[in-house]
Every structure is written in C-alpha cells, then in structure tokens.
Design an enzyme around this catalytic site. Sequence first.
Site, PDB file in Angstrom:
ATOM      1  N   ARG A  61       0.857  -1.189   0.000  1.00 16.74           N
ATOM      2  CA  ARG A  61       0.000   0.000   0.000  1.00 16.74           C
ATOM      3  C   ARG A  61       0.897   1.244   0.000  1.00 16.74           C
ATOM      4  NH1 ARG A  61      -2.884   2.861   4.533  1.00 16.74           N
ATOM      5  NH2 ARG A  61      -4.971   3.454   3.837  1.00 16.74           N
ATOM      6  N   GLU A 119      -5.375  -0.765   7.647  1.00 18.20           N
ATOM      7  CA  GLU A 119      -4.369  -0.241   8.567  1.00 18.20           C
ATOM      8  C   GLU A 119      -4.553  -0.913   9.921  1.00 18.20           C
ATOM      9  OE1 GLU A 119      -4.119   3.990   9.038  1.00 18.20           O
ATOM     10  OE2 GLU A 119      -4.501   4.405   6.916  1.00 18.20           O
ATOM     11  N   GLU A 153      -9.454   7.447   5.288  1.00 18.45           N
ATOM     12  CA  GLU A 153     -10.157   7.612   6.569  1.00 18.45           C
ATOM     13  C   GLU A 153     -11.164   8.757   6.498  1.00 18.45           C
ATOM     14  OE1 GLU A 153      -7.108   5.646   9.799  1.00 18.45           O
ATOM     15  OE2 GLU A 153      -7.089   7.843   9.624  1.00 18.45           O
TER      16      GLU A 153
END
Length: 356
Positions: free
Chosen positions: A69, A268, A158
């Site tokens: 990522r 994450e 997010e």
Amino acid sequence: MFRSTSAFILVAILLVSAHTAAAALTYRGVDWSSVAVEEAAGRSYSAASGAAAQPLEKLLAAAGVNIVRQRVWVSDSSTYSLAYNVALAKRAKAAGLKVYLDLHYSDTWADGQHQAIPSGWPTDIDNLSWKLYNYTQQVCNTFAAASLPVEIISIGNEIANGLLWPTGSTSSYANIARLLHSAAWGVKDSNLATKPKIMIHLDDGWNWSKQSGFYTNVLAAGTLVLSDFDMMGVSYYPFYNSAATLSALTSTLKSMASTWGKQLAVVETDWPVSCPSPAYAFPSDTTSIPFSVAGQTTWVQKVAAAIKAAGSGGVGLFYWEPAWVDNAALGSSCPDNAMFAWPGVERASLASLASL
C-alpha cells in the site's frame, strides 16, 4: 448404504468447512510508503542481525507479503508525491508485488481529523468535483503510461468525517456523494488496461455506528451508487479506544458484509512490541496479547480471523508501516509497533503475514 452415504456427506462437509476456515486472505499486505524516506536517511534492511542488506521489497516478498500500500499526496513537492509513488511501484512490480494506491486528496496527511483541500484546488462543489475526477484520472493514467498495474485504489483516506473540507464535510452528504462518484469515475475512465478495485476507506472499523451512519447517509444522497465502488476498507488500531475490541470488529465487518455485499479489508492495523505507558486502555479482549514480537503475530492472526468471519467478502489485511523504524511509534503512545527492529532488522512477526 444410507449410513455410508451419510458418513461420506458428513466428511465432505467437514472438509469444505476446514478448507474455508483455513483459506488464505487474498491480500496480505503492508503499507511501505516511507521506505524511500528511510533509505534517504541511511537506513537499510536485512533478514537478520549481521545479514547482508536487501531491498525491502525482496524481504517483504520472501516473507509472504503479496501487495504493498502506498499513500499519494497531491503536491508535486510533497514527500509522497505522484513521482515518488511511481518509483516505488516500479520496485514493487519488479519484486512481484501488487500495488494499492491510497489517495489522500491532500498535500499532507488526511485522516479523521484532517482533510485539507490541496493548494490551488477550487472549493465550490461543481469545480471541485471536476478537479477531483481529472486528478484521479491523471494519477491512473500516469501509472498506465508507466505500464504499472494498480490492484486497488482508495478514493480518500479515513473519510468517515468526509473529505476535502469544508466542501466535503459531513454537513453535506450530498457533496460527499458527488465527490466520491467523481473520483470513482476518474478511475473507471482512466487508461489503466485492468481497472483497479475502487475502495472507500473509513477509520474506526470496530465502530458499526460510524460505518453504518456514513454509508447510509452518503448512499441516500443518490449520486454515489453501490456499483461505483468495489471494496470497503477500514482502519483498526487497538491503542486509541478501549471500545475497539476484536469482537466489535468482527461484528461490524459481518454487518457490513450482509448490508452492502462489498469486499472488505482492514487496511491499517498495528500492534506494539513495547508499550509501557499507553495513553488509553487497551480493549478488554486484547489484554492477553503480549506487547512483543510474538504478540504482533497473535494480533494479525486474530484480526485476520475477524476479517474471515465476514465470509467470502473478507479479503485483506494490511499492516501499517512495519519498516518505518525511525518513527516506530507510528503515531501512537506505544514507542515501537514496527515489524523491523532499528536500524532495519526483520522481526519474526513479518513472516506471520504469509499464513493469514
């Protein structure tokens, strides 16, 4: 004959169940965004103390990681610029690793508390949506021109509280929906021969109220439709909220799968090898896990189990920045969450990703 047939059916069911329980996650990844930053600071990586230095991508691949990522910031002069990411992706491709691009849509960190519009971008919804479409398409076309495939792309990082503030804040889910629709079609209309899976990524993956509230509101606006995206990603950290239990994550992912039917990934997560003075109490069902290298292994196995409990849609886990040894706290109150010991020696926990 009946008993024999019944026994055969029972054995077959048990074998299928065992296979399902043991099936590996499709994506066993890490965020390696800061590797070139570390290398520029003089860091190198090795499989063991005293062993010869190797490129990080080779160590990751050898440990069973199959995708990396990479966060992308908008400004060409930023640390994680598009050019920086193209260079990293070339290394990943050469090592046989897939690439997942995490578009922050900002010149710096974007998260639940920060979602600043990039410098020079418009702020009215009409022009901002158009800019977002064109920028997203440009990123994809740049990778296409370099013959770099992209497996997954997050349209925002997010974004439970929105993106591109203030225009895309939660004061207007209609604006959020329009922005995400524009971003998704920037990917779809790009020159990438094989289109990446488009992901929407929210923080606090354990919090069903946050996940359901966001998707219910943004989809109700009507502009963003379920066919615009393929995956739902979540962040899940144990050290920011005692309510972030593994059981809450499991329940939330199951609910997400049954409600929207998208592929799911924890994109994450981290676990400390050291945390003498945590700022927040750890969740109750994590307190038996030690703060150690072995504890990291246990942690990723338990998170993977929560992902798999969501059914066939649970497809991936990404450990956040395991090789950022000069910033091993990784934003937490725990001083070391890395899977490499300073100054870059691989820990045994990295290999646990292979069997998730």
